[in-house]
Write a protein that holds these residues in place. Structure first.
Motif, short mmCIF file in Angstrom:
data_model
loop_
_atom_site.label_atom_id
_atom_site.label_comp_id
_atom_site.label_asym_id
_atom_site.label_seq_id
_atom_site.Cartn_x
_atom_site.Cartn_y
_atom_site.Cartn_z
N PHE A 108 -11.93 75.84 -77.66
CA PHE A 108 -13.13 76.53 -77.20
C PHE A 108 -12.91 78.03 -77.34
CE2 PHE A 108 -10.44 75.42 -73.66
CZ PHE A 108 -10.31 76.59 -72.95
N THR A 109 -14.00 78.78 -77.29
CA THR A 109 -13.91 80.22 -77.44
C THR A 109 -13.70 80.90 -76.10
OG1 THR A 109 -16.32 80.40 -77.38
CG2 THR A 109 -15.29 80.32 -79.56
N VAL A 110 -13.01 82.03 -76.15
CA VAL A 110 -12.80 82.87 -74.97
C VAL A 110 -13.00 84.32 -75.38
CG1 VAL A 110 -11.17 81.31 -73.81
CG2 VAL A 110 -10.30 83.04 -75.37
N GLY A 111 -13.30 85.15 -74.42
CA GLY A 111 -13.41 86.58 -74.69
C GLY A 111 -14.80 87.13 -74.43
N TRP A 112 -15.18 88.08 -75.26
CA TRP A 112 -16.39 88.86 -75.09
C TRP A 112 -17.58 88.12 -75.71
CZ3 TRP A 112 -17.79 93.19 -72.61
CH2 TRP A 112 -18.97 93.81 -72.99
N HIS A 113 -18.36 87.47 -74.87
CA HIS A 113 -19.57 86.82 -75.34
C HIS A 113 -20.17 86.10 -74.14
CE1 HIS A 113 -22.14 83.91 -77.45
NE2 HIS A 113 -22.18 84.81 -78.37
N ALA A 126 -3.75 77.35 -68.07
CA ALA A 126 -5.04 77.89 -67.65
C ALA A 126 -4.96 79.40 -67.41
CB ALA A 126 -5.52 77.19 -66.39
N GLU A 127 -3.89 79.84 -66.78
CA GLU A 127 -3.74 81.28 -66.51
C GLU A 127 -3.52 82.06 -67.79
OE1 GLU A 127 -0.89 81.60 -63.33
OE2 GLU A 127 -2.32 80.77 -61.89
N ALA A 128 -2.81 81.48 -68.76
CA ALA A 128 -2.63 82.15 -70.06
C ALA A 128 -3.96 82.27 -70.79
CB ALA A 128 -1.61 81.39 -70.91
N VAL A 129 -4.80 81.23 -70.70
CA VAL A 129 -6.13 81.29 -71.31
C VAL A 129 -6.94 82.42 -70.67
CG1 VAL A 129 -8.35 80.08 -71.53
CG2 VAL A 129 -6.21 78.88 -72.03
N LEU A 130 -6.90 82.52 -69.35
CA LEU A 130 -7.64 83.59 -68.66
C LEU A 130 -7.14 84.97 -69.04
CD1 LEU A 130 -8.17 82.19 -65.06
CD2 LEU A 130 -9.88 82.51 -66.85
N ARG A 131 -5.82 85.14 -69.10
CA ARG A 131 -5.27 86.45 -69.49
C ARG A 131 -5.71 86.83 -70.89
NH1 ARG A 131 -0.65 84.68 -66.65
NH2 ARG A 131 0.25 83.83 -68.57
N TYR A 132 -5.65 85.87 -71.81
CA TYR A 132 -6.05 86.15 -73.18
C TYR A 132 -7.55 86.45 -73.25
CZ TYR A 132 -6.55 85.59 -78.24
OH TYR A 132 -6.83 85.78 -79.57
N GLY A 133 -8.36 85.66 -72.57
CA GLY A 133 -9.80 85.90 -72.56
C GLY A 133 -10.16 87.27 -71.99
N LEU A 134 -9.46 87.67 -70.93
CA LEU A 134 -9.71 88.99 -70.34
C LEU A 134 -9.31 90.11 -71.30
CD1 LEU A 134 -10.62 90.66 -67.94
CD2 LEU A 134 -8.35 90.38 -66.95
N ALA A 135 -8.17 89.96 -71.98
CA ALA A 135 -7.74 90.96 -72.96
C ALA A 135 -8.78 91.08 -74.08
CB ALA A 135 -6.37 90.60 -73.53
N LEU A 136 -9.27 89.95 -74.55
CA LEU A 136 -10.30 89.97 -75.60
C LEU A 136 -11.57 90.64 -75.11
CD1 LEU A 136 -9.86 86.36 -77.00
CD2 LEU A 136 -9.45 88.47 -78.29
N ALA A 137 -12.01 90.29 -73.91
CA ALA A 137 -13.24 90.86 -73.36
C ALA A 137 -13.14 92.38 -73.22
CB ALA A 137 -13.57 90.22 -72.01
N ARG A 138 -11.98 92.85 -72.81
CA ARG A 138 -11.79 94.30 -72.66
C ARG A 138 -11.93 95.04 -73.99
NH1 ARG A 138 -6.75 94.49 -68.38
NH2 ARG A 138 -8.04 94.24 -66.53
#
Length: 117
Positions: free
Chosen positions: A53-58, A18-30
């Motif tokens: 599922f999708t993560v990141g900027w959206h 879960a924490e790896a998903v959050l880190r990756y999603g935050l990096a994508l969003a940035r």
């Protein structure tokens, strides 16, 4: 174990995953990017399944986690954590694929508590 809420869906997975998903999603969003992740999740009958599922900027990809009671056996999959960590590192370097020795041992410092409420 942590519960990941991604859009209208909720999944239970291991804390490290879960924490790896959050880190990756935050990096994508940035970097205003979005990507699909595929992780192991616990299902009601005790089996393990996979969720994508999708993560990141959206706007539709907001990802949150909730820590669950420690009653369940922790779900682990080191290969998924490593893959998501490497993806986050590459995004942080504008998509260029770096060798692990070029990146060093440290990940960017993300405040995961801020995201998980």
């Amino acid at each position: 174990m942590k519960e990941i809420s991604a859009g209208a869906r909720t999944f239970i997975t291991g804390t490290d995953i879960a924490e790896a998903v959050l880190r990756y999603g935050l990096a994508l969003a940035r970097h205003q990017q979005v990507d699909l992740v595929d992780i192991p999740v616990a299902v009601a009958d005790g089996r393990t399944a996979r969720a994508g599922f999708t993560v990141g900027w959206h706007a539709g990809t907001t990802t949150l986690t909730t820590t669950l009671a420690d009653d369940d056996e922790e779900l682990t999959e080191p290969s998924t954590v490593i893959e998501l960590t490497e993806r986050a590192r590459r995004v942080g370097h504008h998509g260029r694929a770096f060798a692990s020795d070029e990146l060093g041992d440290e990940l960017p410092d993300f405040d995961l508590d801020m995201l998980s409420g």
